[in-house]
Motif scaffolding. Structure first.
Motif, PDB file in Angstrom:
ATOM      1  N   VAL A 157      45.157  16.482 114.045  1.00 54.91           N
ATOM      2  CA  VAL A 157      44.532  17.468 114.924  1.00 54.91           C
ATOM      3  C   VAL A 157      43.349  16.828 115.658  1.00 54.91           C
ATOM      4  CG1 VAL A 157      43.424  19.723 115.040  1.00 54.91           C
ATOM      5  CG2 VAL A 157      45.202  19.317 113.347  1.00 54.91           C
ATOM      6  N   PHE A 213      42.557  16.551 119.644  1.00 58.73           N
ATOM      7  CA  PHE A 213      41.349  17.175 120.180  1.00 58.73           C
ATOM      8  C   PHE A 213      40.406  16.146 120.804  1.00 58.73           C
ATOM      9  CE2 PHE A 213      41.278  21.430 117.664  1.00 58.73           C
ATOM     10  CZ  PHE A 213      42.551  21.696 118.138  1.00 58.73           C
ATOM     11  N   MET A 229      31.548  18.799 121.621  1.00 54.26           N
ATOM     12  CA  MET A 229      32.716  19.662 121.752  1.00 54.26           C
ATOM     13  C   MET A 229      33.725  19.406 120.636  1.00 54.26           C
ATOM     14  SD  MET A 229      33.737  22.086 123.687  1.00 54.26           S
ATOM     15  CE  MET A 229      32.942  21.992 125.272  1.00 54.26           C
ATOM     16  N   LEU A 233      32.905  21.291 117.460  1.00 54.95           N
ATOM     17  CA  LEU A 233      33.034  22.726 117.719  1.00 54.95           C
ATOM     18  C   LEU A 233      34.500  23.172 117.621  1.00 54.95           C
ATOM     19  CD1 LEU A 233      31.521  25.286 118.656  1.00 54.95           C
ATOM     20  CD2 LEU A 233      32.071  24.637 120.992  1.00 54.95           C
ATOM     21  N   LEU A 234      35.389  22.361 118.182  1.00 58.93           N
ATOM     22  CA  LEU A 234      36.808  22.731 118.171  1.00 58.93           C
ATOM     23  C   LEU A 234      37.468  22.392 116.838  1.00 58.93           C
ATOM     24  CD1 LEU A 234      38.029  21.603 121.715  1.00 58.93           C
ATOM     25  CD2 LEU A 234      37.041  23.770 121.001  1.00 58.93           C
ATOM     26  N   PRO A 248      36.840  24.490 112.615  1.00 54.56           N
ATOM     27  CA  PRO A 248      37.690  25.555 112.047  1.00 54.56           C
ATOM     28  C   PRO A 248      38.984  24.997 111.435  1.00 54.56           C
ATOM     29  CG  PRO A 248      36.880  26.211 114.195  1.00 54.56           C
ATOM     30  CD  PRO A 248      36.474  24.782 114.014  1.00 54.56           C
ATOM     31  N   PHE A 249      39.466  23.884 111.993  1.00 61.04           N
ATOM     32  CA  PHE A 249      40.708  23.306 111.478  1.00 61.04           C
ATOM     33  C   PHE A 249      40.476  22.524 110.190  1.00 61.04           C
ATOM     34  CE2 PHE A 249      41.658  24.421 115.724  1.00 61.04           C
ATOM     35  CZ  PHE A 249      42.999  24.712 115.746  1.00 61.04           C
ATOM     36  N   MET A 302      38.582  23.753 107.837  1.00 62.23           N
ATOM     37  CA  MET A 302      38.326  24.718 106.773  1.00 62.23           C
ATOM     38  C   MET A 302      39.437  24.782 105.730  1.00 62.23           C
ATOM     39  SD  MET A 302      39.039  27.894 105.630  1.00 62.23           S
ATOM     40  CE  MET A 302      38.710  29.575 105.858  1.00 62.23           C
ATOM     41  N   PRO A 303      40.702  25.004 106.117  1.00 63.49           N
ATOM     42  CA  PRO A 303      41.701  25.082 105.035  1.00 63.49           C
ATOM     43  C   PRO A 303      41.823  23.804 104.202  1.00 63.49           C
ATOM     44  CG  PRO A 303      42.566  26.018 107.057  1.00 63.49           C
ATOM     45  CD  PRO A 303      41.290  25.335 107.413  1.00 63.49           C
ATOM     46  N   THR A 308      38.734  23.309 101.956  1.00 63.21           N
ATOM     47  CA  THR A 308      38.678  24.292 100.868  1.00 63.21           C
ATOM     48  C   THR A 308      39.622  23.894  99.737  1.00 63.21           C
ATOM     49  OG1 THR A 308      38.357  25.935 102.591  1.00 63.21           O
ATOM     50  CG2 THR A 308      38.783  26.759 100.392  1.00 63.21           C
ATOM     51  N   TRP A 309      40.828  23.514 100.104  1.00 65.01           N
ATOM     52  CA  TRP A 309      41.819  23.156  99.074  1.00 65.01           C
ATOM     53  C   TRP A 309      41.396  21.896  98.338  1.00 65.01           C
ATOM     54  CZ3 TRP A 309      46.133  23.581 103.293  1.00 65.01           C
ATOM     55  CH2 TRP A 309      46.210  24.917 103.719  1.00 65.01           C
ATOM     56  N   TYR A 318      50.314  21.735 105.382  1.00 60.00           N
ATOM     57  CA  TYR A 318      49.403  21.625 106.528  1.00 60.00           C
ATOM     58  C   TYR A 318      49.718  20.351 107.330  1.00 60.00           C
ATOM     59  CZ  TYR A 318      44.798  21.468 108.921  1.00 60.00           C
ATOM     60  OH  TYR A 318      43.793  21.426 109.848  1.00 60.00           O
ATOM     61  N   PHE A 323      50.922  20.321 111.221  1.00 61.84           N
ATOM     62  CA  PHE A 323      50.041  19.850 112.287  1.00 61.84           C
ATOM     63  C   PHE A 323      50.399  18.463 112.812  1.00 61.84           C
ATOM     64  CE2 PHE A 323      47.511  23.466 110.901  1.00 61.84           C
ATOM     65  CZ  PHE A 323      47.290  24.041 112.147  1.00 61.84           C
TER      66      PHE A 323
END
Lengths: 226, 243, 223
Positions: free
Chosen positions: A149, A153, A166, A169-170, A173-174, A176-177, A180-181, A208, A212
């Motif tokens: 990803v 980006f 930037m 920022l983009l 969020p990607f 996070m999963p 977390t795992w 994931y 992706f």
């Protein structure tokens, strides 16, 4: 197919060679990782919070944020002298260009990992015991996905103003999963839980990656298709 | 009319009714261009007329919204292999400042799948008089030398169609002369050239056709007269812009 | 103003009227929830706002896929409009959540699954908008943001899964759950009415936003 990998490898080797000359990305990423680890250590009240409670989160936040710094450089070097156009002009598929950049980024991020992990052990005084293979597996699986990803980006953000801002920022969020795992996995392994408990999380990480990496391979050519 | 029964060389590059737009914003409309071997087509026009866009479409870097580009009789498509017969020398060098001249050219040779990339790169650099600086990092070379490395990189795979964008900008007279000599040599070798340049005087000796691009459309497209001078063409160009 | 913009405004007006009617219904004709008391009424704003935010996000993703396929600038404009509308709704959701959480849960913010999930939608919307404003060339902007929109669409299930794998404070799903709806009939009626009103409002806002953006773009291209 052989052409695809030959071209991808040529691009990856070129990237690694360029980075070997300037070392901008790696030095800043690795220094960043060391600094963050130190700051985390001082930002924690030792009386209130044991190191081990914070350790898994610290490891993953430090590692992934440092990786983002390395990713930022990925397409910056294609921007000077419009070198990216040079890649796109060549009779190689856009997927090969993606794969090449992806492979090089993976190499850089693994170097960041190879530095972060020992520093983490040193500063946080954790013993992995039998957990190391599981943590490495989590690191590899998480990296495969978020670097894919991040590579796409980075190709986008390099064309924007404030590229360095930037991308996080983009991309955050990607993160996070998988982060977390990975933290779940690390927490369990550090407290000596059996490997069986982490298999479900590893499977999620692999899912994931499949989603992706496939998506990146499909969309990168469209991104470059003016 | 030439009476001789010459087999008419089929065009190397044929662009038909090229359009490029986004919504109702036009960058290029109805541009057609046919380039045969031994021809050099000069495209001039004011800034923002669509010259660079035109070259990007011809090089396969961008897709036309309508119309088509044929290269050696086959459509220039998303198929990567079709880009093999075209080379673009842009005012951007496409080179990496941290690599040496040799590493840059060798990398390009690998991208183009040349059989012996290292050898091909050395030979190229030598022909362009760059053998001595081949192992210097690019950032240490002068503007003129970098431009020559860019030439080596752009035309290393012996493309049949050369697309050249402002090659003289920022060059000293000596380097500029070298570039036009090189273009001339490539043409004599059977290539076709599309040249975008402000520097009509510098380019004039190799030009065979002239095009004026204004507002994304060709307002004049013709052969260069045998005794026509650069100054005469420039006067015509200026009056076209006023009209 | 074009017909589309006028129609959009008309639908928006209908949506607002319906919303007013929903509040009359919710405040005057729906019983007060026993455990939560009056604050529970926020629920009739909060849940539909979350629904609209998610719906807008899906629309951004779908329009993005279609844009990369058909390369019609109108699809790009539609995606942009949907993102703007979605951002507004996710803000409504994020402000009403704490307003409800404080009296009912005793805290402004909790890392409850659904709240967190919408917060992530909000971040994705913000990132999408930031990207759009940072790219100059319209074709490039459309391509880049479409790619981001599709990535975001695929991220949503992963975020959803992740936040749900942690224990949640949030009331369990109410309407779409396997057994019969657990909400008393009258409250369910008010919720469904509110969902309907919100969806109309969203359609109206989206149409208006799209029409205005289209007119602006045409004006700029002509001028």
């Amino acid at each position: 197919m052989a052409d695809l990998f030959r071209a991808a490898l040529a691009i990856a080797i070129k990237d690694i060679r360029v980075e070997g000359r300037s070392r901008t990305a790696l030095i800043s990423a690795v220094t960043f990782a060391a600094l963050v680890l130190v700051i985390f250590n001082f930002a924690r009240d030792p009386g209130a919070l044991p190191k081990s409670a914070l350790a898994p989160s610290v490891l993953w936040i430090t590692f992934t944020f440092a990786a983002v710094i390395a990713l930022n450089r990925s397409f910056a070097l294609e921007k000077e002298n419009a070198a990216l156009d040079g890649l796109l002009l060549a009779p190689v598929s856009r997927s090969a260009v993606f794969l090449g950049k992806y492979l090089a980024n993976l190499a850089f991020v693994f170097v960041v990992l190879a530095v972060t992990l020992p520093l983490f052990v040193l500063f946080f005084d954790v013993g992995f015991e039998g957990g190391l293979p599981g943590i490495l597996a989590a690191a590899v699986l998480a990296t495969l996905g978020f670097v894919a990803v991040g590579t796409v980006f980075a190709a986008i953000t390099v064309r924007t103003r404030f590229a360095d801002l930037m991308l996080p920022l983009l991309l955050f969020p990607f993160l996070m999963p998988p982060v977390t795992w990975a933290v779940q996995i690390t927490t369990r392994l550090l407290s000596g839980r059996p490997v069986g408990e982490i298999l479900g999380w590893l499977r999620l990480l692999a899912l994931y990656d499949v989603v992706f990496v496939t998506l990146s391979l499909l969309l990168f050519p469209l991104l470059m298709d003016e | 009319m030439t009476g001789a029964p010459h087999p008419i060389a089929s065009p190397l590059l044929e662009a038909r009714a090229l359009e490029r737009r986004f919504g109702s914003r036009w960058a290029l409309r109805g541009v057609s261009l046919s380039v045969s071997p031994l021809q050099c087509h000069l495209v001039v026009g004011p800034n923002g007329a669509g010259k660079t866009t035109l070259l990007r479409l011809l090089a396969g870097l961008a897709r036309p919204s309508a119309g088509s580009v044929q290269l050696l009789g086959a459509p220039l498509s998303a198929d990567a292999a079709s880009r093999r017969s075209v080379g673009l020398l842009s005012h951007q060098s496409h080179l990496y400042d941290d690599l040496t001249a040799f590493e840059n050219v060798e990398f390009a040779a690998r991208l183009y799948g040349l059989p012996e990339p290292a050898k091909a790169a050395r030979v190229r650099l030598e022909t362009l008089g760059l053998a001595e600086v081949a192992d210097q990092p690019l950032r240490r070379l002068s503007r003129g030398m970098v431009q020559r490395v860019a030439v080596a990189r752009a035309f290393l795979h012996d493309p049949k169609v050369l697309l050249v964008d402002e090659p003289f900008t920022g060059l000293d007279p000596e380097s500029a002369r070298r570039v036009s000599i090189l273009l001339d040599a490539e043409m004599m070798g059977g290539c076709g050239v599309v040249l975008v340049s402000h520097d009509v005087h510098e380019a004039w000796s190799v030009v065979t056709h002239v095009h004026v691009l204004v507002g994304g459309a060709l307002v004049s497209s013709r052969k260069r007269g045998p005794v026509e001078t650069a100054e005469a063409f420039l006067q015509e160009y200026r009056s076209l812009l006023r009209g | 103003m074009t017909t589309l913009a006028k129609r959009g405004l008309a639908i928006t007006a209908v949506g607002l009227l319906a919303l007013a009617a929903v509040y009359v219904l919710a405040l005057a004709y729906t019983p007060i929830e026993r455990a939560q008391g009056l604050p529970q009424k926020i629920f009739y704003i909060h849940v539909p706002a979350a629904w609209c935010a998610l719906l807008s996000f899906s629309l951004v993703g779908i329009a993005s896929i279609l844009y990369l396929w058909l390369r019609d600038p109108r699809l790009d404009l539609f995606a942009e409009s949907a993102a703007n509308v979605g951002l507004a709704f996710s803000l409504v959701m994020l402000t009403t959540g704490p307003l409800w959480g404080k009296p009912v849960w005793g805290t402004w913010w909790t890392w409850d699954a659904r709240l967190t999930f919408t917060l992530f939608l909000f971040f994705l919307f913000v990132g999408y908008r930031a990207l759009r404003s940072a790219v100059q060339d319209p074709g490039e902007r459309a391509r880049f943001s479409a790619v981001l929109g599709i990535f975001g669409l695929l991220l949503v299930p992963f975020v959803h899964l992740t936040v749900y794998l942690f224990r949640t404070l949030h009331p369990q799903p109410i309407v779409l759950k396997p057994s019969a709806p657990s909400l008393p009939g009258e409250m369910l009626r008010a919720l469904l009415a509110s969902l309907g009103a919100y969806t109309i409002l969203m359609a109206g806002l989206l149409m208006t936003r799209y029409a205005l953006a289209r007119d602006e773009r045409e004006e700029r291209d002509a001028g």
